[in-house]
Design a protein around this motif. Sequence first.
Motif, PDB file in Angstrom:
ATOM      1  N   ASP A   1       0.851  -0.912  -0.127  1.00  0.00           N
ATOM      2  CA  ASP A   1      -0.242  -0.576   0.005  1.00  0.00           C
ATOM      3  C   ASP A   1       0.560   1.305   0.068  1.00  0.00           C
ATOM      4  N   ALA A   2       0.575   2.561  -0.314  1.00  0.00           N
ATOM      5  CA  ALA A   2       0.583   3.422  -0.075  1.00  0.00           C
ATOM      6  C   ALA A   2       1.286   4.133   1.347  1.00  0.00           C
ATOM      7  N   SER A   3       1.072   3.616   2.582  1.00  0.00           N
ATOM      8  CA  SER A   3       1.591   3.789   3.766  1.00  0.00           C
ATOM      9  C   SER A   3       2.096   2.727   4.954  1.00  0.00           C
ATOM     10  N   PRO A   4       3.596   2.233   4.133  1.00  0.00           N
ATOM     11  CA  PRO A   4       3.209   1.251   4.972  1.00  0.00           C
ATOM     12  C   PRO A   4       4.301   1.575   5.954  1.00  0.00           C
ATOM     13  N   GLU A   5       4.536   0.831   7.226  1.00  0.00           N
ATOM     14  CA  GLU A   5       4.974   1.152   8.327  1.00  0.00           C
ATOM     15  C   GLU A   5       6.440   1.193   8.307  1.00  0.00           C
ATOM     16  N   LEU A   6       6.366   2.212   9.506  1.00  0.00           N
ATOM     17  CA  LEU A   6       8.309   2.926   9.390  1.00  0.00           C
ATOM     18  C   LEU A   6       8.618   1.333   9.484  1.00  0.00           C
ATOM     19  N   ASP A   7       8.448   0.666  10.354  1.00  0.00           N
ATOM     20  CA  ASP A   7       9.347  -0.530  11.197  1.00  0.00           C
ATOM     21  C   ASP A   7       8.964  -2.277   9.898  1.00  0.00           C
ATOM     22  N   ALA A   8       8.910  -2.185   8.713  1.00  0.00           N
ATOM     23  CA  ALA A   8       8.153  -3.046   8.149  1.00  0.00           C
ATOM     24  C   ALA A   8       9.466  -3.980   8.539  1.00  0.00           C
ATOM     25  N   PRO A   9       8.142  -4.942   8.541  1.00  0.00           N
ATOM     26  CA  PRO A   9       8.961  -7.208   8.591  1.00  0.00           C
ATOM     27  C   PRO A   9       9.816  -6.968   7.878  1.00  0.00           C
ATOM     28  N   VAL A  10      10.979  -7.837   8.236  1.00  0.00           N
ATOM     29  CA  VAL A  10      12.177  -8.713   7.590  1.00  0.00           C
ATOM     30  C   VAL A  10      12.128  -9.617   8.145  1.00  0.00           C
ATOM     31  N   GLY A  11      12.504 -10.841   7.451  1.00  0.00           N
ATOM     32  CA  GLY A  11      13.097 -11.876   7.438  1.00  0.00           C
ATOM     33  C   GLY A  11      14.387 -12.387   7.923  1.00  0.00           C
ATOM     34  N   ALA A  12      14.739 -13.143   8.733  1.00  0.00           N
ATOM     35  CA  ALA A  12      16.350 -13.533   8.182  1.00  0.00           C
ATOM     36  C   ALA A  12      16.803 -14.878   8.262  1.00  0.00           C
ATOM     37  N   ALA A  13      17.456 -15.610   7.399  1.00  0.00           N
ATOM     38  CA  ALA A  13      17.476 -16.574   6.821  1.00  0.00           C
ATOM     39  C   ALA A  13      18.702 -17.035   8.365  1.00  0.00           C
ATOM     40  N   ALA A  14      19.041 -18.665   8.301  1.00  0.00           N
ATOM     41  CA  ALA A  14      19.971 -18.819   9.385  1.00  0.00           C
ATOM     42  C   ALA A  14      21.207 -18.518   8.904  1.00  0.00           C
ATOM     43  N   GLY A  15      21.765 -18.647  10.066  1.00  0.00           N
ATOM     44  CA  GLY A  15      22.703 -17.114  10.148  1.00  0.00           C
ATOM     45  C   GLY A  15      24.274 -18.348   9.778  1.00  0.00           C
ATOM     46  N   ALA A  16      25.156 -17.976   9.326  1.00  0.00           N
ATOM     47  CA  ALA A  16      25.909 -18.770   8.657  1.00  0.00           C
ATOM     48  C   ALA A  16      27.269 -18.585  10.252  1.00  0.00           C
TER      49      ALA A  16
ATOM     50  N   GLY B   1      20.410   0.540  18.709  1.00  0.00           N
ATOM     51  CA  GLY B   1      20.371   1.904  19.070  1.00  0.00           C
ATOM     52  C   GLY B   1      18.892   2.182  18.433  1.00  0.00           C
ATOM     53  N   SER B   2      18.720   3.364  18.316  1.00  0.00           N
ATOM     54  CA  SER B   2      17.501   3.530  17.825  1.00  0.00           C
ATOM     55  C   SER B   2      16.762   5.096  17.531  1.00  0.00           C
ATOM     56  N   VAL B   3      16.359   5.128  16.333  1.00  0.00           N
ATOM     57  CA  VAL B   3      15.403   6.865  16.090  1.00  0.00           C
ATOM     58  C   VAL B   3      14.333   7.372  16.939  1.00  0.00           C
ATOM     59  N   LYS B   4      14.138   8.403  17.008  1.00  0.00           N
ATOM     60  CA  LYS B   4      13.487   9.232  17.901  1.00  0.00           C
ATOM     61  C   LYS B   4      13.054  10.131  16.400  1.00  0.00           C
ATOM     62  N   VAL B   5      11.773   9.678  15.994  1.00  0.00           N
ATOM     63  CA  VAL B   5      10.496  10.489  14.722  1.00  0.00           C
ATOM     64  C   VAL B   5      10.335  11.933  15.658  1.00  0.00           C
ATOM     65  N   LEU B   6      11.337  12.997  14.542  1.00  0.00           N
ATOM     66  CA  LEU B   6      11.084  14.547  14.706  1.00  0.00           C
ATOM     67  C   LEU B   6       9.076  14.612  13.939  1.00  0.00           C
ATOM     68  N   PHE B   7       9.912  13.792  12.818  1.00  0.00           N
ATOM     69  CA  PHE B   7       8.404  14.126  11.597  1.00  0.00           C
ATOM     70  C   PHE B   7       8.210  13.188  10.558  1.00  0.00           C
ATOM     71  N   GLY B   8       7.092  12.591  10.636  1.00  0.00           N
ATOM     72  CA  GLY B   8       6.462  11.612   9.853  1.00  0.00           C
ATOM     73  C   GLY B   8       5.464  11.616   8.863  1.00  0.00           C
ATOM     74  N   PRO B   9       5.221  11.097   7.740  1.00  0.00           N
ATOM     75  CA  PRO B   9       4.469  11.351   6.946  1.00  0.00           C
ATOM     76  C   PRO B   9       2.814  10.862   7.393  1.00  0.00           C
TER      77      PRO B   9
ATOM     78  N   ASP C   1       7.641   9.341  18.893  1.00  0.00           N
ATOM     79  CA  ASP C   1       7.643   8.213  19.073  1.00  0.00           C
ATOM     80  C   ASP C   1       9.081   7.337  18.475  1.00  0.00           C
ATOM     81  N   CYS C   2       9.754   6.506  19.132  1.00  0.00           N
ATOM     82  CA  CYS C   2      11.356   5.935  19.516  1.00  0.00           C
ATOM     83  C   CYS C   2      10.179   4.837  18.826  1.00  0.00           C
ATOM     84  N   VAL C   3      11.578   4.392  17.841  1.00  0.00           N
ATOM     85  CA  VAL C   3      11.757   2.915  17.169  1.00  0.00           C
ATOM     86  C   VAL C   3      12.850   2.143  17.578  1.00  0.00           C
ATOM     87  N   ARG C   4      12.973   1.268  17.938  1.00  0.00           N
ATOM     88  CA  ARG C   4      14.300   0.746  18.208  1.00  0.00           C
ATOM     89  C   ARG C   4      14.759  -0.599  17.117  1.00  0.00           C
ATOM     90  N   LEU C   5      15.874  -0.228  17.255  1.00  0.00           N
ATOM     91  CA  LEU C   5      16.459  -0.259  14.938  1.00  0.00           C
ATOM     92  C   LEU C   5      17.185  -1.745  15.953  1.00  0.00           C
TER      93      LEU C   5
END
Length: 233
Positions: free
Chosen positions: A115-130, A140-148, A156-160
């Motif tokens: 869609d046109a407005s995905p969540e900021l922290d879109a899901p990602v998948g991990a393969a098995a680590g080598a 770390g994290s990012v603090k949202v100062l402005f967003g669409p 809000d703070c988004v945990r990385l």
Amino acid sequence: MAKLTLSLNGTLLNQYFIDKPTLSIGRGTGNDIVISDAQLSREHARITTVGEDHIAEDLHSSNGTQINGAPLTRQILQHRDIMEFGAYRLCYLNSRLSTEVDLERTMLIKALPRDASPELDAPVGAAAGARAAKQWFPMGSVKVLFGPSQTPAPGDCVRLDRVVTIFGTPNEQLVVISRRPQGYFLTHVEGRQFPRINQQAINREPHALHDGDQIEAAGYRLEFQLDALAGNK
């Protein structure tokens, strides 16, 4: 240099070196890689160069794209990955990746919102680590100062806490923040406008982030925050 080999029924037809920011794949004659198969859309897929990595993406094609036997949405390519376009096969070859183990390259950027407005922290998948040994990662994290959008809202703070965190809108502007043992890095994936860090535009190369950096990307204004004592082993 990484390249793609095109084959049909086991017969090698052509090879293409990935020597430009974007390679387009499809039935239309204007594509970089033209595959004359009725099952393909005119603009079927593309491969984008991000630093030293290459990202394959299906462009909402009618019949879809398979990679290693699974549906492709968006994925960082690994050495000897095989993409299927109708009866044709494209094999990704990158000898550097065959000898270099990098945890970030085991991550799949899966199922980006359509869609046109995905969540900021879109899901990602991990393969098995080598890597068998556990790695230390800064936190770390990012603090949202402005967003669409209203989620997350300014303040809000988004945990990385993922290896790859996606920001932006597919087919418009996308950036990723990747989490490595050395720290966090911001990388431009797509879009005409490059991200800005502390009011300075960056290029396509991954850019290291430092505590307090101000990020302008994909319609967001963010403040990067690094927890001095955070991390896990």
